[in-house]
Design a protein around this motif. Structure first.
Motif, PDB file in Angstrom:
ATOM      1  N   THR A 216      26.618 -20.324  25.539  1.00 34.12           N
ATOM      2  CA  THR A 216      26.113 -20.456  24.174  1.00 34.12           C
ATOM      3  C   THR A 216      26.603 -19.535  23.176  1.00 34.12           C
ATOM      4  OG1 THR A 216      24.071 -21.467  25.298  1.00 34.12           O
ATOM      5  CG2 THR A 216      23.857 -20.575  23.064  1.00 34.12           C
ATOM      6  N   TYR A 217      26.828 -18.327  23.364  1.00 32.30           N
ATOM      7  CA  TYR A 217      27.315 -17.392  22.291  1.00 32.30           C
ATOM      8  C   TYR A 217      28.714 -17.985  22.075  1.00 32.30           C
ATOM      9  CZ  TYR A 217      28.021 -12.962  19.738  1.00 32.30           C
ATOM     10  OH  TYR A 217      28.254 -12.251  18.808  1.00 32.30           O
ATOM     11  N   ARG A 374      17.640 -12.256  16.556  1.00 41.20           N
ATOM     12  CA  ARG A 374      18.443 -13.248  15.654  1.00 41.20           C
ATOM     13  C   ARG A 374      19.450 -13.748  16.225  1.00 41.20           C
ATOM     14  NH1 ARG A 374      15.588  -9.864  12.066  1.00 41.20           N
ATOM     15  NH2 ARG A 374      14.747 -11.249  10.600  1.00 41.20           N
ATOM     16  N   PHE A 375      20.404 -13.011  17.014  1.00 42.04           N
ATOM     17  CA  PHE A 375      21.311 -13.568  17.877  1.00 42.04           C
ATOM     18  C   PHE A 375      21.713 -12.478  18.979  1.00 42.04           C
ATOM     19  CE2 PHE A 375      23.384 -10.745  14.731  1.00 42.04           C
ATOM     20  CZ  PHE A 375      24.439  -9.750  15.301  1.00 42.04           C
ATOM     21  N   GLU A 376      21.897 -12.825  20.193  1.00 42.93           N
ATOM     22  CA  GLU A 376      22.002 -12.187  21.492  1.00 42.93           C
ATOM     23  C   GLU A 376      23.084 -12.836  22.300  1.00 42.93           C
ATOM     24  OE1 GLU A 376      21.729  -9.305  23.020  1.00 42.93           O
ATOM     25  OE2 GLU A 376      19.816  -9.531  21.961  1.00 42.93           O
ATOM     26  N   VAL A 394      11.295 -15.195  24.641  1.00 45.25           N
ATOM     27  CA  VAL A 394      12.715 -14.817  23.860  1.00 45.25           C
ATOM     28  C   VAL A 394      12.929 -15.786  22.772  1.00 45.25           C
ATOM     29  CG1 VAL A 394      13.616 -14.041  26.130  1.00 45.25           C
ATOM     30  CG2 VAL A 394      13.921 -16.278  25.423  1.00 45.25           C
ATOM     31  N   ALA A 395      13.817 -15.642  21.732  1.00 43.33           N
ATOM     32  CA  ALA A 395      14.465 -16.453  20.814  1.00 43.33           C
ATOM     33  C   ALA A 395      15.586 -17.177  21.616  1.00 43.33           C
ATOM     34  CB  ALA A 395      15.216 -15.831  19.907  1.00 43.33           C
ATOM     35  N   GLY A 399      22.860 -15.918  24.955  1.00 42.62           N
ATOM     36  CA  GLY A 399      22.616 -15.678  26.450  1.00 42.62           C
ATOM     37  C   GLY A 399      20.970 -15.705  26.890  1.00 42.62           C
ATOM     38  N   LEU A 400      20.155 -15.485  25.880  1.00 44.19           N
ATOM     39  CA  LEU A 400      18.806 -15.749  25.940  1.00 44.19           C
ATOM     40  C   LEU A 400      18.584 -17.181  26.324  1.00 44.19           C
ATOM     41  CD1 LEU A 400      17.409 -13.733  23.194  1.00 44.19           C
ATOM     42  CD2 LEU A 400      17.565 -13.046  25.581  1.00 44.19           C
ATOM     43  N   ALA A 401      19.142 -18.088  25.652  1.00 45.74           N
ATOM     44  CA  ALA A 401      18.901 -19.756  25.837  1.00 45.74           C
ATOM     45  C   ALA A 401      19.518 -19.846  27.159  1.00 45.74           C
ATOM     46  CB  ALA A 401      19.698 -20.380  24.728  1.00 45.74           C
TER      47      ALA A 401
END
Length: 477
Positions: A216-217, A374-376, A394-395, A399-401
């Motif tokens: 995702t990132y 906000r971004f990870e 998590v937002a 990588g959280l997604a």
């Protein structure tokens, strides 16, 4: 296959963030696939203390004006090449900042020197060992690939990993004449970046393959919203860009055998978590009850969404929950959490700093870990949380997604939910997610099901290492 990794930190010798965990764990996983890795790192005081005398492999009479020696050593199963250059690396403060928290004025020279040594090793400066592929990590190692591209090691495979695009190593144009690169390296297809010198940009344009630490990132950084000025370049090199999820060290992070937690436990013995929860309550001075205990193990920064969480403390307490925070960062945010702890004594508590053993106890005893970034790029604390039955909230970014399955109706019904996601990263969605977590915590079968589903997820390095190995192999003639 022989691999040279170039990085600015490595666990267990020196760690400021997830980069060190990756640089320390990946070589061990690659070794099981037959890949021999040597990792080039700076000779910080902690590193020099850990390696002892080592073996002198190469000496520089003048490396960017300073004497230096490359020392070989093996620590914790890791084959290291340490750049012993006291003028650059033996100093008070951190690896990147002075004691006051300001970036070292000569960071460009320090990490250009590290990169030059990496390129020299790629060209054969070490007797009896030469890599087939060079893997540079973040801006501190990125110039290795530029020195290779414009030097004798141009044909050696070059991999650039972006751990966090926010940190780019941008410096004035005036340093270029001192970098030792040919004139043709200055330009849009070289190290020039918006009129200055860009270390990470130079690595990206010089690499044969570019990776970042989650699928995702990899997509996010190709957009104007998250590309931080490099999205156009990354889109242009999209055929070389790969998102490979980070893994974790499942031996160091194993709740059934972790010596740092109060009592070992497994997915069938979750009651063992209570002993660690009692330690958290004692260490943080929190009230002892059965209300949901949220934890935070994070840098206290805007990127991590900590300002949003600080603004949500009243709502969290009103929900009947508690919060234990371990971390440090922006002084204003530290102050905001300390003020919240003072206002909500017994319900909110903060420990400013980092404590590795305590982080294990918190994962083992907390009910849920909050990560409102906000971004990870990837994130590791949510993976530790999953492994330890500490449900991630998590937002839905980066990588959280990719690693947390939201507890929607379908996922709960199928028994695959592992946490709670929210989007966009803002105060209202965060507060709604906290409320969802409190409600789900009251539903014991649902909560236990999420814990157990997370604990069986495989986030070891095995799959990711295989993807890296295949990528390296594609670069070797």
């Amino acid at each position: 296959m022989k691999l040279l990794a170039v990085a600015s930190e490595i666990h267990p010798l020196l760690k400021t963030g997830g980069l060190a965990d990756v640089v320390g764990a990946l070589p061990l996983a690659l070794a099981r696939l037959g890949i021999e890795t040597q990792t080039l790192i700076p000779g910080y005081p902690a590193v020099m203390a850990a390696i002892g005398k080592g073996v002198k492999r190469h000496r520089y009479a003048s490396l960017f004006g300073e004497t230096a020696t490359v020392i070989g050593a093996t620590v914790a199963g890791l084959n290291l090449l340490v750049l012993d250059c006291p003028a650059f690396f033996i100093r008070a403060g951190g690896p990147y900042d002075d004691p006051a928290g300001n970036g070292w004025a000569d960071n460009w020279r320090r990490f250009a020197a590290l990169s030059q040594v990496g390129a020299d090793i790629a060209a054969g400066s070490l007797k009896g060992w030469r890599p087939d592929v060079v893997h540079a990590h973040d801006w501190q190692g990125a110039m290795t690939l530029a020195y290779m591209r414009f030097g004798p090691a141009h044909a050696v495979g070059k991999v650039m990993t972006i751990h966090n695009l926010a940190f780019q190593g941008r410096f004035d144009a005036g340093i270029f004449p001192f970098l030792g690169l040919p004139a043709e390296a200055w330009g849009m297809d070289g190290v020039e970046y918006y009129g200055g010198t860009g270390f990470l940009k130079a690595g990206i344009v010089s690499a044969d393959a570019i990776t970042t630490v989650s699928p995702t990132y990899a997509r996010e950084i190709c957009t104007p919203e998250d590309g931080m000025g490099l999205d156009g370049l990354l889109v242009g090199r999209g055929d070389r860009l790969h998102g490979i999820l980070n893994g974790i060290d499942i031996e160091s992070w194993n709740p059934s055998s972790d010596p740092l937690i109060a009592r070992p436990f497994g997915r069938r013995t979750l009651s063992g978590r209570k002993a660690s929860r009692r330690i958290i309550e004692q260490r943080f001075g929190l009230e002892q009850d059965e209300s949901p205990l949220f934890i935070v193990i994070s840098r206290l920064t805007w990127q991590k969404g900590m300002d949003m969480l600080a603004a949500s403390l009243d709502q969290l307490v009103q929900q009947g929950a508690r919060l234990a925070v371990l971390g440090s960062g922006d002084h204003a945010l530290e102050g905001a959490f300390l003020a919240g702890a003072e206002k909500h004594r017994g319900r909110v508590a903060v420990h400013i700093g980092y404590d590795e053993p305590l982080s294990h106890v918190m994962q083992a005893g907390g009910n849920a870990i909050l990560i409102p970034s906000r971004f990870e790029p990837c994130g590791l604390t949510q993976l530790y949380g999953l492994r330890y039955g500490c449900v991630p909230v998590v937002a839905r970014v980066g990588g959280l997604a990719d690693t947390v399955i939201d507890a929607n109706v379908a996922a709960l019904g199928a028994g695959v939910a592992t946490g709670i996601q929210f989007h966009p990263p803002a105060i209202a969605p965060l507060q709604a997610a906290i409320a969802r977590a409190v409600q789900l915590h009251a539903d014991r079968p649902a909560w236990t099901g999420m814990q157990r589903a997370g604990m069986v997820a495989d986030f070891s390095w095995q799959r990711s290492a295989a993807l890296y190995a295949a990528l390296y192999a594609s670069l070797v003639p």
